[in-house]
Each structure stands twice: as structure tokens, then as C-alpha cells.
Design an enzyme around this catalytic site. Sequence first.
Site, PDB file in Angstrom:
ATOM      1  N   ASN A 197      -5.592 -66.328 -26.021  1.00 41.34           N
ATOM      2  CA  ASN A 197      -5.983 -65.061 -25.399  1.00 41.34           C
ATOM      3  C   ASN A 197      -6.200 -63.998 -26.464  1.00 41.34           C
ATOM      4  O   ASN A 197      -5.715 -64.121 -27.598  1.00 41.34           O
ATOM      5  CB  ASN A 197      -4.901 -64.607 -24.413  1.00 41.34           C
ATOM      6  CG  ASN A 197      -5.371 -63.467 -23.525  1.00 41.34           C
ATOM      7  OD1 ASN A 197      -6.570 -63.280 -23.319  1.00 41.34           O
ATOM      8  ND2 ASN A 197      -4.435 -62.692 -22.991  1.00 41.34           N
ATOM      9  N   GLU A 233       5.120 -65.246 -19.893  1.00 44.03           N
ATOM     10  CA  GLU A 233       5.375 -63.815 -20.097  1.00 44.03           C
ATOM     11  C   GLU A 233       4.095 -63.159 -20.586  1.00 44.03           C
ATOM     12  O   GLU A 233       3.573 -63.508 -21.646  1.00 44.03           O
ATOM     13  CB  GLU A 233       6.509 -63.596 -21.105  1.00 44.03           C
ATOM     14  CG  GLU A 233       6.930 -62.145 -21.226  1.00 44.03           C
ATOM     15  CD  GLU A 233       8.123 -61.945 -22.153  1.00 44.03           C
ATOM     16  OE1 GLU A 233       8.510 -60.785 -22.381  1.00 44.03           O
ATOM     17  OE2 GLU A 233       8.663 -62.957 -22.639  1.00 44.03           O
ATOM     18  N   LEU A 234       3.569 -62.219 -19.851  1.00 43.29           N
ATOM     19  CA  LEU A 234       2.254 -61.646 -20.095  1.00 43.29           C
ATOM     20  C   LEU A 234       2.134 -61.048 -21.490  1.00 43.29           C
ATOM     21  O   LEU A 234       2.939 -60.201 -21.892  1.00 43.29           O
ATOM     22  CB  LEU A 234       1.959 -60.569 -19.042  1.00 43.29           C
ATOM     23  CG  LEU A 234       0.556 -59.947 -19.078  1.00 43.29           C
ATOM     24  CD1 LEU A 234      -0.500 -61.007 -18.784  1.00 43.29           C
ATOM     25  CD2 LEU A 234       0.470 -58.792 -18.089  1.00 43.29           C
ATOM     26  N   ASP A 235       1.112 -61.497 -22.231  1.00 37.92           N
ATOM     27  CA  ASP A 235       0.785 -60.989 -23.570  1.00 37.92           C
ATOM     28  C   ASP A 235       1.960 -61.065 -24.538  1.00 37.92           C
ATOM     29  O   ASP A 235       2.096 -60.226 -25.438  1.00 37.92           O
ATOM     30  CB  ASP A 235       0.287 -59.533 -23.486  1.00 37.92           C
ATOM     31  CG  ASP A 235      -1.088 -59.442 -22.845  1.00 37.92           C
ATOM     32  OD1 ASP A 235      -1.801 -60.466 -22.816  1.00 37.92           O
ATOM     33  OD2 ASP A 235      -1.456 -58.345 -22.380  1.00 37.92           O
ATOM     34  N   ALA A 236       2.817 -62.061 -24.361  1.00 42.45           N
ATOM     35  CA  ALA A 236       3.997 -62.181 -25.225  1.00 42.45           C
ATOM     36  C   ALA A 236       4.105 -63.570 -25.850  1.00 42.45           C
ATOM     37  O   ALA A 236       5.170 -63.947 -26.325  1.00 42.45           O
ATOM     38  CB  ALA A 236       5.260 -61.862 -24.438  1.00 42.45           C
TER      39      ALA A 236
END
Length: 292
Positions: A197, A233-236
Site C-alpha cells: 500500500n 491494523e490500518l496503515d500500520a
Amino acid sequence: MSAQGEAPVSAILLISCPDQKGLVNTVTQFIYTNGGNVVDLEQHVDRIEGRFFMRVAWDLTDFVIPRESLADAFNKALAIPHQMDWQLYFSDRKPRMAVFVSKHEHCLFDILARYQSHEWDIEIPLVISNHPDLEQPVTSLGIDYVHIPINKDNKAEAEQQQRDLLEQYQIDFSVLARYMQILSDDFIKAYPNRIINIHHSFLPAFPGARPYHSAYERGVKIIGATSHYVTAELDAGPIIEQDVEHVRHTDEVDDLVRKGRDVEKVVLSRAIWRHFNHQVLVYNNRTVVFGS
């Protein structure tokens, strides 16, 4: 070089294991004893974790172990005795990449340009989108474009359709090129460290739909982008690449958007390059990134 001017086929190993003396010698001796010639080697020891990491590539021209038997031979001889987590690749196999995109075209167009110019030695057989807008530039290159609308009522069905396509096209890894949908945990778990991403990253961070406007109002001096593997875990997820662009006091919102998009597509392209060249090892939500 071969008679046709092509580089000899190489095997590439990525290794992670508890640190111990003599590991570099152990691996290279295995390669040498079986007729291989090391063409690239890099290793790192995380002293805090007591963990050894290595990437090694060797020429298979005179290697005596058949490639179809190499994984089993390495596993028995080295991996099991030394508690190694490992991955084996061959340089003559082109990875197959799928791209997910919504309406923002800058990252997709950068990917297509690198693909069309043969800068990347990969296959891109499939682009998936929740909008029909970008179909023409994709299909003009002979790449299949599949439009799958997504809403709160059909998300599970849509993701199953996407997974079926990834299997049908034998996709090795996927890239979210500003794909503005949050993937479900089940989807992500099916492809560990195989979904890349890109997202903007500011100091300080500005979430929401208009981050560049918020950054402008705050008067930031640096904007940036982060490319990472997708986790629940979003954007982690584990970070592969990052970079920043400086902002001047004369820059307006449009300038921030332009600079932000530039750094996004460059950072994403670097992450893709490192992934398909097998330069990334993941451990404890961190990465060891080999190569320059």
C-alpha cells in the site's frame, strides 16, 4: 552472460534465524560444495532481537542440485538444524502483480509507464477497480481491467470475487495504487506480506479526506509518503519505503497536492521494485531491506 546475452539463472535465498556463529560460512559452503558461485550477498544481525538476516544469490550454471530438489535439500541440510525461516526464488521466473485502483490515477500511470518501458521485469495481467474510470489506459496495454463496485452491502461478495480473480490470474502479489477501500481482515490474512500500500505521511499527520488542505493550514515544512505491507491494523504494516518532499512558504494547496503525488508514486515504485527483486524480509512488523 549466455550466448543470447541473457544473465545466467540465479537462485535467491532470504533467510531469518536465531543468530549464531558461522552462519555466513555455513550457507556459502553449502552453495560452494554444490557447485554454485555466489553473485550477491548481504547479511544483518539485529543484536537486540538476537536475529540473523541474510539475502544471498548464486549462479545455477554449474550447480549440481536440480532446482526442483533445491528447496528440500536446503531445508534438510541447513534450515531445520539452524531453525531458519527462509524463502527461495529463481531469477528467471517473472512475478505476477495485480493492481487495485480507484479514481486517483497518478500511481497507476507511473506503474504502467515502468511496465510498458520494460523497466520492470514482471507481469501485470490484471487491474481491479471499484470504478470504471481508468479502464481505457489499462486495456490499451493488453492488461485486463475488472470493475467490481463495492458498497457496505456487497463487500464480502466483492472481496470473494477479487480473491477468485487473484487465483485465476495466478497473482504473486498485489499493489494498492491509491485504492480507496479498506480491505477486510480475512482478505488481508489470505495474503501475508503480499499486499503493498501507499499513503501520505505528514509530520504532524493529517487524517481525513482533505489532508493537503489541513497540512497547508498548519504550515507544514515537509510532506511525505510511506509504502508498506498491508496488515489488519490500518496503515500500520511493515514499512518498505519512505521519502519526504520539502514545502516552501510560497506553496499553495495545489503545490502540496502536486508534490505529494510525486513522492507517493516514487515511494510506491521503489517498494514494488524491492519486493519483486526479493530484497525485503519481515520480522516482528519491521522490515530488513537489502540492496541499494
